[in-house]
Design an enzyme around this catalytic site. Sequence first.
Site, PDB file in Angstrom:
ATOM      1  N   HIS A 236      27.878  49.852 110.051  1.00 48.73           N
ATOM      2  CA  HIS A 236      27.956  49.615 108.605  1.00 48.73           C
ATOM      3  C   HIS A 236      27.957  50.962 107.874  1.00 48.73           C
ATOM      4  O   HIS A 236      26.904  51.465 107.469  1.00 48.73           O
ATOM      5  CB  HIS A 236      26.772  48.772 108.135  1.00 48.73           C
ATOM      6  CG  HIS A 236      26.839  47.337 108.537  1.00 48.73           C
ATOM      7  ND1 HIS A 236      27.369  46.356 107.727  1.00 48.73           N
ATOM      8  CD2 HIS A 236      26.461  46.716 109.689  1.00 48.73           C
ATOM      9  CE1 HIS A 236      27.307  45.192 108.347  1.00 48.73           C
ATOM     10  NE2 HIS A 236      26.757  45.383 109.547  1.00 48.73           N
TER      11      HIS A 236
ATOM     12  N   CYS B 206      31.879  45.522 111.015  1.00 49.80           N
ATOM     13  CA  CYS B 206      31.038  44.667 111.851  1.00 49.80           C
ATOM     14  C   CYS B 206      31.816  43.411 112.257  1.00 49.80           C
ATOM     15  O   CYS B 206      32.726  43.489 113.070  1.00 49.80           O
ATOM     16  CB  CYS B 206      29.738  44.330 111.119  1.00 49.80           C
ATOM     17  SG  CYS B 206      28.435  43.694 112.203  1.00 49.80           S
TER      18      CYS B 206
ATOM     19  N   GLU C  67      28.735  51.689 104.943  1.00 47.16           N
ATOM     20  CA  GLU C  67      28.368  51.610 103.526  1.00 47.16           C
ATOM     21  C   GLU C  67      26.924  52.010 103.270  1.00 47.16           C
ATOM     22  O   GLU C  67      26.585  52.472 102.164  1.00 47.16           O
ATOM     23  CB  GLU C  67      28.608  50.192 102.989  1.00 47.16           C
ATOM     24  CG  GLU C  67      27.718  49.097 103.549  1.00 47.16           C
ATOM     25  CD  GLU C  67      28.252  48.437 104.806  1.00 47.16           C
ATOM     26  OE1 GLU C  67      27.816  47.309 105.121  1.00 47.16           O
ATOM     27  OE2 GLU C  67      29.096  49.053 105.489  1.00 47.16           O
TER      28      GLU C  67
END
Length: 636
Positions: free
Chosen positions: A547, A420, A549
């Site tokens: 993102h 990001c 994750e």
Amino acid sequence: MKYVLVTGGVVSGLGKGVTASSIGVLLKACGLRVTSIKIDPYLNTDAGTMSPFEHGEVFVLDDGGEVDLDLGNYERFLDIKLTRDNNITTGKIYQFVIDKERRGDYLGKTVQVVPHITDAIQEWLERVAMIPVDDKEGPADVCVIELGGTIGDIESMPFIEALGQFSYRVGPGNFCLVHVSLVPVLKAVGEQKTKPTQHSVRGLRGLGLTPNILACRCEKPLDVNVKEKLSQFCHVPVANIVTLHDVANIWHIPLMLKEQKAHKALLKLLNLRGCAQEPMLQEWMGRAKLCDTLHDPVRIAMVGKYTGLSDSYLSVLKALLHASVACRRKLIVDWVPSSDLEETTALEAPDSHQAAWALLKVSNFFGCFHRTFFSQFDSLLSQGADGILVPGGFGDRGVQGKILAAKYARENKVPFLGICLGMQIAVIEFARSVMNLKEANSTEFDPNTSTPVVIFMPEGSKTHMGGTMRLGSRRTYFQIADCKSAKLYGNVSFVDERHRHRYEVNPSFVQEFEKAGLAFVGKDETGQRMEIIELPSHPYFLGVQFHPEFKSRPWKPSAVFVGLVAASCGQLENNLDPHSPASNGIIIPRFYPNGGRVKKPAKSLPGGKLLHGNGIGNGNEWPAACLITTTTSDVV
């Protein structure tokens, strides 16, 4: 529908989230379908506008919901996809009730906490519990509900009252209450003290809820006489008192519950003994044992703004752990406050500046080799990162330090992943250093910059903050089939990843960047929004606007995180070449939870099952044997 409510005692940070997730894993291992709901009693509508220092990370769901980080635990443990409605807040409930009052739904009645707020809470629970979260049709068998905060908090009272009414309404055999409480040990006498648990249970009973199972957090397993004392004073059978003592890593928690036959107590209380099997947790046992046996280190420097609280980057930390286990490496995370890398810190706090840079830099002699080959020289290799990760964030504090970290990684061929804002600062650094655009910047940091290589998204709102970003799952299409990221994702044509951002790379500069050597290998469906950058001349230099994750799972590690860790420990080529075995004899399978096949499929790795997964709690829970963290700050 059966319901399991998890509450916490008089001390916060005991690990209710991990306990609730582990109970879900145990029930799922018994052949039951499980969903989860988290109740947060704060007045915010959602977690989107809360500071990471205040509440930890904001977890983003597929539907764009900005929710509590515990929902990330649920998704990772149970491999489910939750919705924004699976996170209930006081703000949502009151907004729901006030909207109904404004429409006249209450027909002129006086709107009160009881019954209108409490009824709304119960209706919400029943409605959301029926939503499938596991890609199967029909509702789940069991809904695990976690009540945030501690018993006695004034803000929790409407939820306590609603849950008391709810337990009475659904009736015995459909509702079970698990109370997580602390059993401390006074160092002076070495005795396990039961008073905190007794008082929290007494308070809970006084509010109309009676615990069926006690989950006692402690350093060591409870003594038999302590269990008997708790049973006597708390009116809970000894068989229903389980110990949640400190363990090497949290993958042991479901196993610990099974060993203490917690599943039998749950199934009995929920009248499910006739339709459930013995829990099958062989894979979990394999993961837990694998975590405990990892020794070869991989060192990742986390360069961020919120390094004073590891919860701020909890999902990033989890994704690194998933990837490190897939690569059979013990993860060491060096927390580097980005502001400490800046020249102003060199003048104001030279010791902090030197310590921060020491965590990034490797000595000249060892810099050209990988530290695995020199593991016998640990004292010489105590500092210097194998890889550098710059996670997301907001605001201009520490941005220059992040830019310096990206520059160091680019110039010294250190594996780098920017997420990001981390991708945006990599673009800014490349523009300044390589393209000689000295004034290149983001309009977030300098609205009047003459070279806006990162700009505010046209559809964004500059007047309202909550829920106005580009949120949720969005599709990214690979522009180059032969790039590292496409290969890591398994040679797919697109991937679906979760987003949370207001700013983006300025598309008018893309052609100049590509001429200078920076490749934009992933774009959105319009081709105007840049999603993935790569530096082809670098061993591993990636930036992603999304993102990744948030969708990483222990058995499905995020592709770009696997790439970072693999590049950091000399295994990247093994992950890019499907015919090259890894150095440890293991080929990592491509089990990523998204993406689409290219029409002309390229080479892919053979499938295979792999012992996987490790994790860590929120920093206040169980330690993880696979993880070591260091920092230049005293507050971590």
